[in-house]
Enzyme design. Structure first.
Site, PDB file in Angstrom:
ATOM      1  N   GLU A 183       0.829  -1.208   0.000  1.00  0.00           N
ATOM      2  CA  GLU A 183       0.000   0.000   0.000  1.00  0.00           C
ATOM      3  C   GLU A 183       0.866   1.262   0.000  1.00  0.00           C
ATOM      4  O   GLU A 183       0.518   2.262  -0.629  1.00  0.00           O
ATOM      5  CB  GLU A 183      -0.946   0.001   1.202  1.00  0.00           C
ATOM      6  CG  GLU A 183      -2.163  -0.907   1.030  1.00  0.00           C
ATOM      7  CD  GLU A 183      -1.812  -2.381   1.146  1.00  0.00           C
ATOM      8  OE1 GLU A 183      -0.743  -2.721   1.700  1.00  0.00           O
ATOM      9  OE2 GLU A 183      -2.611  -3.217   0.676  1.00  0.00           O
ATOM     10  N   HIS A 205     -10.181  -5.994   8.876  1.00  0.00           N
ATOM     11  CA  HIS A 205     -10.730  -5.752   7.535  1.00  0.00           C
ATOM     12  C   HIS A 205     -12.128  -5.152   7.597  1.00  0.00           C
ATOM     13  O   HIS A 205     -12.896  -5.284   6.653  1.00  0.00           O
ATOM     14  CB  HIS A 205     -10.796  -7.068   6.744  1.00  0.00           C
ATOM     15  CG  HIS A 205      -9.474  -7.725   6.528  1.00  0.00           C
ATOM     16  ND1 HIS A 205      -8.808  -8.402   7.517  1.00  0.00           N
ATOM     17  CD2 HIS A 205      -8.690  -7.791   5.427  1.00  0.00           C
ATOM     18  CE1 HIS A 205      -7.670  -8.884   7.046  1.00  0.00           C
ATOM     19  NE2 HIS A 205      -7.558  -8.531   5.772  1.00  0.00           N
TER      20      HIS A 205
END
Lengths: 337, 444
Positions: A70, A139
């Site tokens: 990321e 998540h």
């Protein structure tokens, strides 16, 4: 403003995911500078199927698969943006923005200011958040407050398919970094979406429903829950306004304040944990405004619990506001006050 | 020459604000120290404000009907005395020493043990049942009742005193509908205008200055007596609303006054029934000191002095001047004292001091033909006595005979937190014994 899809405009029913794909299709076709990159967005079609078969239409130059990093994805996006591109980067889960936070908060948000306005960072960061999919604590978070708190970032939270498309296109137009927080539960929901190049302006809230008894302000997946709650409330004689801010920053506080001034009661609903959540800011704005004098009741927040989202489905459901919670809180506001 | 402030004096222990009734001087008039300059009204009485210094009335900042907080300026006097008095008044200007230079004598509201203020109006810390917001001081609670913001602004627009509104919201907070139902009193003129920060006819500086101290005006205040009545009405409403949240009961007992009647004209010096019953009430309280009490969070608190607040139906509304320690007064003196007090109440010349120090109430509707009734408690009093008519009634005696007797039915209302039914019965028994044997009432 209740129906932001103006009558007479050509629309097509599509899912939230399809609407995003449609926006990408439109933007890539219109502007050579636009491309998107992220993990599994190409051949695989995206972890949640957002890009689908789009790679067959636009090719690997415009839809780029990246490594699982990321920090690298957003960093590359910042570099592309300041060198004249219009990049969109996708983070598979908004939770992973923690990995990329230096690029988001220290680079994307600040470069324009640190360089005396010499460069812009027209970067769009797409990332899905929220619970309800059994994806557990790492998540399932709702992290909008992280981004709203960073000066230099704009933040939008589309709650409908049409806004998923319209806000993404508007974000691409904006010369500043814009964080687009989607919701995993919304990808498969469908609705009317304006065809073609149809933008939803940043900084303009949507009044989803108008009622005189109280104002419910809700973001993300809570908008549809608030709408469902409002229908149940209406059956019980309680007439609720539902406002979807759509853009969290810059916030359309004018629309919220006008409605709360009229109804005198406000329920602020968010999936994120309550402590210092986005709705705390909305509550503060109301308290500091002239609307304060029109309050018939204390400002109420309905938020996710201050806990990591549990994996067990029943606990996961109990950790964030549900339709029945909104109905109960709104009923209490109206009957007690 | 300096401009010194003339402030709203504190005329009783419980006084927080006063209403301007009249200016006796105009701007430019010379005033002498001790000379009345203005008339102001508190909850129950009208009083004159005297100038604290020699000088000239230079400015008037409080208009008729304005409600001004104690210690806030109502006008200014240009005086030579500034050199001597200088900084003394800075505090008063900023409201730091309210009443510090009150021209009128502060009412001796501390009488009666200090915990009881104006008869019929007082509440003590921990005794204010309205304060559901957990406020610690009663003055704070009554100054600033808990209310949602919209209720506050509606009350302000309509001239409704929030402190007179009964809260029905969660936690004892005043809701919008509470004000709306209480605010049936319409504003006299231009409801919108009263919400404006500055009235058009006023210099804005002056409005700014007094804005924080302003409170809603009493409705319908066209003539002084009507205004007085309206203010009294608000006070009774406020007090009785508080009373309604006190668990209270009433016990009735018929007293045989035949023996008393026989000696009333001769031995009792023609004393009024009110004087006789008030004295009996006070003697009974002295014999049941646990009932001469107020309820506090820590339980009942006994009062040292006895004060009977006598309900008087006056032109300006229900007043309750207090008779101090009537149990130790001779009946002729007591009778005369009561007559004088009632006269003062009827003529409107009662002082704040005469309204304070009560520990119980005596209310008599017998003269108006009422047989019996129950007065509600006046917080923080633990008891209230209500007397019906004194009349010949047929009574059966123990041996089965029956015949006319002079009787009066008295209701004793009691704070059930302070005492129980049996305590009320014993107290009534004491009064019954007293009226049955005139000697004890004759004795001092």
């Amino acid at each position: 403003m209740v129906d932001e899809v103006v009558e007479g405009t050509e629309t097509k029913v599509m899912t939230y995911a399809e609407a995003i794909r449609d926006a990408l299709r439109v933007a890539i076709a219109e502007d050579d500078r636009v491309f998107m990159m992220g993990e599994d967005v190409g051949i695989y079609g995206g972890a949640f199927g957002v890009t689908g078969e789009l790679i067959n239409e636009v090719g690997t130059e415009r839809l780029r698969d990246t490594t699982i990093s990321e920090l690298g994805i957003v960093g590359a996006g910042v570099g592309a943006a300041i060198t004249g591109m219009r990049p969109i980067v996708e983070l598979q889960f908004s939770d992973f923005s923690a990995q990329a936070m230096d690029q988001i908060a220290n680079q994307a948000a600040k470069i324009h200011f640190m360089l005396g306005g010499a460069v812009n960072v027209p970067l769009v960061i797409r990332a899905p958040g929220g619970s309800g999919t059994g994806a557990a604590a790492q998540h399932s978070q709702s992290l909008e407050t992280w981004f709203v708190h960073i000066p230099g970032l704009k933040v939008v939270m589309p709650a409908t398919p049409d806004d998923a498309k319209g806000l993404l296109l508007a974000a691409l137009d904006d010369p500043n970094p814009v964080v687009v927080l989607e919701h995993k539960l919304l990808y498969k929901t469908s609705g009317d979406v304006r065809v073609g190049d149809a933008r939803t302006p940043l900084g303009v809230a949507a009044i989803r429903r108008e009622g005189k008894d109280l104002t419910i302000v809700a973001t993300g997946v809570m908008v549809s829950r608030a709408m469902e709650a409002a229908e149940q409330l209406a059956a019980a004689g309680v007439d609720a306004t539902v406002i979807d801010p759509r853009t969290l920053k810059p916030l359309d506080s004018k629309t919220i304040l006008a409605s709360v001034t009229a109804t005198g009661r406000v329920l602020l609903v968010q999936e994120a944990a309550g402590t210092l959540g986005f709705m705390s800011e909305v509550a503060a704005i109301i308290a500091e405004s002239e609307t304060f004098a029109h309050l018939r009741a204390p400002v109420r927040r309905l938020s996710g619990l201050d806990i990591p989202i549990p994996y067990a489905p029943k606990l996961e459901r109990a950790a964030v506001p549900q339709v029945e919670d909104i109905v109960a809180a709104a009923t209490a506001l109206v009957t007690e006050w | 020459m300096a401009e010194l402030s003339l402030t709203m004096p504190k005329m009783s222990m419980t006084m927080e604000e006063g209403t301007m009734v009249a200016w006796l001087k105009s701007v430019g008039d010379p005033v002498k120290s001790g000379e009345p300059v203005a008339e102001v009204a508190t909850d129950k009485v009208d009083m004159e404000v005297e100038s604290p210094y020699d000088g000239v009335l230079s400015r008037i900042v409080a208009d008729i009907d304005d409600v001004i907080k104690v210690g806030e300026p109502i006008g200014y006097i240009t005086s030579d005395s500034d050199d001597l008095l200088g900084g003394l008044f800075d505090g008063a200007d900023s409201g730091q020493t309210p009443g510090g230079q009150a021209p009128a004598a502060a009412g001796p509201g501390a009488a009666g043990g200090g915990a009881v203020g104006d008869g019929g109006a007082a509440s003590t810390p921990g005794q204010d049942p309205v304060g559901g917001d957990g406020s610690t001081a009663s003055s704070t609670a009554s100054d600033w009742p808990a209310a949602v913001p919209l209720a506050r602004s509606i009350a302000s627009d309509r001239g409704v005193e929030l402190s007179s509104v009964a809260p029905t919201g969660p936690g004892g907070i005043i809701r919008v509908q509470d004000v709306e139902s209480a605010g049936a009193v319409p504003s006299r003129a231009e409801p919108a205008a009263s919400a404006q920060p500055s009235a058009p006819s006023q210099p804005s500086a002056r409005s700014q200055q007094s804005a924080p101290s302003r409170a809603p005006k009493a409705a319908g205040a066209t003539d002084p007596v009507a205004a007085r009545r309206a203010r009294t009405r608000l006070l009774v409403a406020r007090t009785m609303t508080v009373s309604a949240s006190i668990p209270q009961f009433t016990a009735y007992r018929q007293f045989d006054l035949s023996v008393l009647a026989g000696v009333r004209k001769s031995g009792l010096g023609g004393a009024s029934w009110t004087a006789i019953l008030v004295k009996a009430q006070a003697i009974a309280l002295s014999r049941h000191p646990e009932l001469n009490a107020v309820w506090t969070e820590d339980g009942p608190e006994r009062m040292e002095e006895i004060g009977i607040a006598l309900a008087v139906d006056s032109p300006s509304g229900l007043l309750a001047p207090v008779i101090r320690n009537p149990q130790s007064e001779t009946l002729p003196n007591l009778s005369a004292g009561i007559a004088q007090l009632v006269d003062s109440a009827l003529s409107g010349s009662i002082t704040a001091g005469q309204l304070s120090g009560g520990t119980s109430v005596f209310s008599n509707l017998g003269g108006m033909g009422v047989d019996h009734f129950n007065a509600l408690l006046t917080p923080p009093h633990a008891t209230a006595l209500s007397a019906g008519s004194v009349a010949q009634r047929v009574v059966a005696t123990a041996d089965g005979a029956f015949g006319p007797r002079l009787t009066c039915t008295v209701g004793l209302t009691m704070d059930h937190r302070v005492a129980d039914g049996a305590d009320a019965a014993r107290y009534l028994q004491t009064i019954s014994d007293l009226v049955a044997s005139p000697d004890s009432i004759l004795a001092v």
